[in-house]
Design an enzyme around this catalytic site. Structure first.
Site, PDB file in Angstrom:
ATOM      1  N   LYS A  97       0.303  -1.155  -0.160  1.00  0.00           N
ATOM      2  CA  LYS A  97       0.099  -0.119   0.055  1.00  0.00           C
ATOM      3  C   LYS A  97       0.788   1.013   0.167  1.00  0.00           C
ATOM      4  O   LYS A  97       1.351   1.510   0.771  1.00  0.00           O
ATOM      5  CB  LYS A  97      -1.119  -0.250   1.003  1.00  0.00           C
ATOM      6  CG  LYS A  97      -1.781   1.504   1.394  1.00  0.00           C
ATOM      7  CD  LYS A  97      -2.922   0.941   2.336  1.00  0.00           C
ATOM      8  CE  LYS A  97      -3.610   1.709   2.428  1.00  0.00           C
ATOM      9  NZ  LYS A  97      -3.460   3.595   2.420  1.00  0.00           N
ATOM     10  N   LYS A 130      -2.842  -2.602   7.455  1.00  0.00           N
ATOM     11  CA  LYS A 130      -1.845  -1.433   8.033  1.00  0.00           C
ATOM     12  C   LYS A 130      -1.255  -2.219   9.027  1.00  0.00           C
ATOM     13  O   LYS A 130      -0.793  -2.932   9.794  1.00  0.00           O
ATOM     14  CB  LYS A 130      -2.945  -0.462   8.647  1.00  0.00           C
ATOM     15  CG  LYS A 130      -3.529   0.152   8.119  1.00  0.00           C
ATOM     16  CD  LYS A 130      -4.001   0.730   6.964  1.00  0.00           C
ATOM     17  CE  LYS A 130      -3.609   2.705   7.352  1.00  0.00           C
ATOM     18  NZ  LYS A 130      -4.600   3.456   7.383  1.00  0.00           N
TER      19      LYS A 130
END
Length: 689
Positions: free
Chosen positions: A123, A319
């Site tokens: 990401k 995350k």
């Protein structure tokens, strides 16, 4: 944050209002101003709290709920570009269990017995973009914007090195989407140049990339070291390939940069192994990443999964944990906000965490200082997860010096020196001096002219501060007499530092333009505590016109019981918010100011513009096993058509869809005389809607 399991409906309504306003402000700062106000972890915590509240109280979901939106409304300086397929953000996973839940949701939604291959990729912490090609020629480049409408950055995107302007052997219409970023070393070099030229340094690589791409002068963008990766094909991707891995191979053949670090996982174990590999090696990558993206590889399965309001069901972002650093607490300063709230701020010995230099951190409230036993000269642990203003996690007591100094909660306002009234139990401490407090007056003017209020472009933080310091404005009313004052003055604004003829002309034009304002915007602009955009709309809908609104508020000052009860009965206006409204209009100066504004402004009557459909705002409950579709798919369809899906039956329920083995919910629906239909009737209903 309150315990969601114990919260009352009234408290939930108020908290949802506050969260909607906060998250909207944070979205605007992040997506439009390229200037994040809170850490990623704090933002995620707020957003997840909002989701949990909506799951518990689906009938309280607001029209402006953050769960329905992505990004923020775009600014006015670029032309608008509408995305044919919305550019939505991703839901977040914070640990392995969240990822397992994501995989399980896919299996349940699609009724799969086996693991469906998942494509994994880094990401990138950059700025999302879309690029459209017609007959192989680049015609449009756009930012994400609010997910539906972005900004036209075609000229700027063409300046990026190796970005194809023309490609061969592609469909007549092609869209690619990806991320524009700046590498870590290039970021350090860019900041060094900024410093040498006496310009402000960028906070982090993402801000630098966003600021570079959103330049009106593309020659400035051309000088910036921007790079990109593409990761999807937008509206046309399924014309190019049948899966994510095939798509990237095709886009690479077309000449686009793709991230070669990826993994097609065939099990949860392979997903977690790739995540650990990236987490371990992230510091060795030339660019910043803040997690791993997982998406269903098969496009046909993606189509079946579909989307919720702000994100696809078939993808999520896992995350990374926050980066921790340690530095010295030099001092604690105090900021005074628009409603008089005093907020302590930690001033830190500058430290670099994840490529970003940090020198300040919010402490939220004074109890936080006591709870963590923070003292000046302490060594503190900082958490950063994409932060600009990170969070202090605690004190390294083993390194506490002997000469630390405790911080005393102020007895007097740091702005106006008026005495503060509070008890040791108070979490929030406020200055009650209102507009006689310079800091509150300044923040109130800033709020009044802001984008979602009166929307006066050209009156930013620095400009408002300048005009107040020079005595050109001292209250909201003065803004509308600024031109008149300037015309009659020998010291012209256009001749002062930081101003010019064009900027002053534009400012006066924007002030004049702002005089036509809707009633909800006007009420929101007044800055009444806890009256955010949604509650302002509630009040506007109730009173209809400015004249009726001000008349009713004057009655409220006389303790008129009817108006008090009318406000109390409004859904979303609880006792605490009602007290805030009364307190505001109890101040005679506020009433007088609003009346004077009413004489100057054209405040438009409230108009309900929302389109209605057969299921809009209807509360629907599904019970039992549906024969041909999964419960998740049925729920998704209902929400897409504007319905609110509840987990339990109540007197507020409009419709119950009953499947096989429907139990207590069906029984209760019959007792309450609520309309009940089966799956076949439901499918007919949604087809007609």
């Amino acid at each position: 944050m309150q315990n969601i399991d114990l919260i009352s409906e009234e408290e939930a309504q108020k908290l949802l209002e506050e969260l909607a306003d906060k998250i909207a402000a944070y979205n605007h700062a992040y997506y439009i101003e390229d200037n994040p106000l809170v850490s990623d972890s704090e933002y995620d915590q707020l957003f997840n709290t909002n989701l949990k509240l909506e799951q518990k109280f689906p009938h309280l979901i607001l029209e402006n709920s953050p769960s329905k939106k992505v990004g923020a409304k775009i600014a006015n300086k670029f032309a608008k570009v509408t995305h044919q397929v919305p550019m939505l953000s991703l839901s977040n996973a914070f640990d392995e269990q969240d990822v397992r839940d994501f995989v399980d949701r896919i299996k349940i939604f699609l009724r799969l017995n086996e693991f469906a291959p998942i494509f994994c990729e880094p990401k990138i912490d950059g700025l999302s973009f879309s690029a459209v090609y017609k007959h192989g020629v680049l015609t449009t480049g756009a930012t994400r914007g609010d997910g539906y409408v972005g900004e036209d950055i075609t000229a700027n995107i063409k300046t990026i090195k190796n970005f194809p302007h023309k490609i061969d052997n592609v469909p007549e219409f092609l869209e690619v989407r990806g991320e524009i970023y700046i590498e870590k070393q290039d970021f350090l070099n860019l900041n060094k140049e900024q410093e040498e030229q006496g310009k402000d340094k960028f906070a982090n690589p993402r801000n630098a990339a966003a600021g570079s791409l959103r330049q009106l002068d593309s020659s400035i963008t051309a000088k910036r070291p921007l790079k990109y990766f593409v990761y999807s094909g937008g509206v046309t991707e399924q014309n190019l390939a049948s899966s994510q891995d095939q798509l990237l191979t095709k886009l690479k053949e077309c000449g686009f940069n793709i991230n070669e670090i990826s993994k097609l996982a065939s099990s949860e174990e392979e997903i977690f192994a790739f995540y650990e590999y990236l987490k371990t090696n992230r510091e060795n990558l030339p660019y910043e990443i803040d997690g791993v993206v997982y998406k269903l590889n098969d496009f046909a399965l993606q189509n079946r999964m579909g989307f919720i309001a702000r994100s696809p069901r078939f993808a999520t972002a896992h995350k990374f944990p926050a980066i921790i650093g340690q530095t010295k607490l030099l001092s604690i300063t105090v900021q005074v906000g628009r409603t008089g709230t005093l907020t302590p701020v930690a001033e830190l010995e500058p430290i670099e965490i994840g490529g970003v230099t940090v020198s300040r951190a919010t402490l939220h409230n004074f109890q936080e200082i006591a709870r963590k036993d923070l003292r000046i000269k302490d060594y503190v642990f900082l958490q950063r997860a994409g932060d600009v203003i990170p969070k202090i996690m605690g004190v390294d007591f083993d390194k506490r010096p002997n000469d630390t100094e405790t911080f005393d909660t102020p007895l007097f306002c740091l702005s106006c020196n008026s005495k503060l009234h509070y008890t040791p139990e108070d979490i929030i401490i406020r200055c009650d001096n209102g507009l006689n407090c310079p800091a509150q007056n300044y923040e109130r003017i800033r709020h009044f002219v802001s984008k979602n209020a009166m929307d006066i472009e050209g009156l930013g933080r620095k400009q408002v501060e300048f005009l107040i310091d020079k005595g050109l404005i001292s209250n909201l009313l003065d803004i509308f007499f600024l031109k008149e004052k300037n015309d009659s003055s020998l010291a012209k604004l256009e001749n002062m530092d930081g101003w010019g003829k064009k900027s002053v002309e534009n400012l006066f034009k924007n002030i004049e333009k702002s005089k036509n304002v809707s009633l909800p915007r006007f009420i929101y602009a007044l800055g009444i505590r806890h009256i955010g955009e949604q509650n302002a709309k509630l009040l506007a809908r109730e009173f209809g016109s400015y004249n009726n609104f001000i008349a009713q508020m004057e009655l409220l000052r006389t303790n008129e019981p009817d108006i008090y009860q009318k406000l109390k009965n409004l859904e979303g206006i609880g006792d605490k918010i009602l007290v805030d409204i009364i307190d505001f209009f109890d101040v005679k100066e506020n009433i007088e100011l609003i009346k004077k504004l009413g004489e100057i402004l054209n405040i438009e009557d409230y108009k309900e513009t929302r389109e209605q459909s057969g299921l809009t705002d209807k509360i629907v409950v599904f019970t039992g096993s549906l024969p041909t579709i999964s419960r998740a798919e049925a729920k998704a369809t209902a929400e897409k058509l504007g319905a609110k899906v509840a987990v339990g039956v109540s007197s507020n329920t409009d419709l119950v869809v009953a499947g096989v083995d429907a139990g207590s919910k069906l029984k209760k629906a019959k007792e309450l005389n609520i309309k009940i239909i089966d799956e076949e009737e439901w499918l007919t209903l949604i087809k007609n809607v």
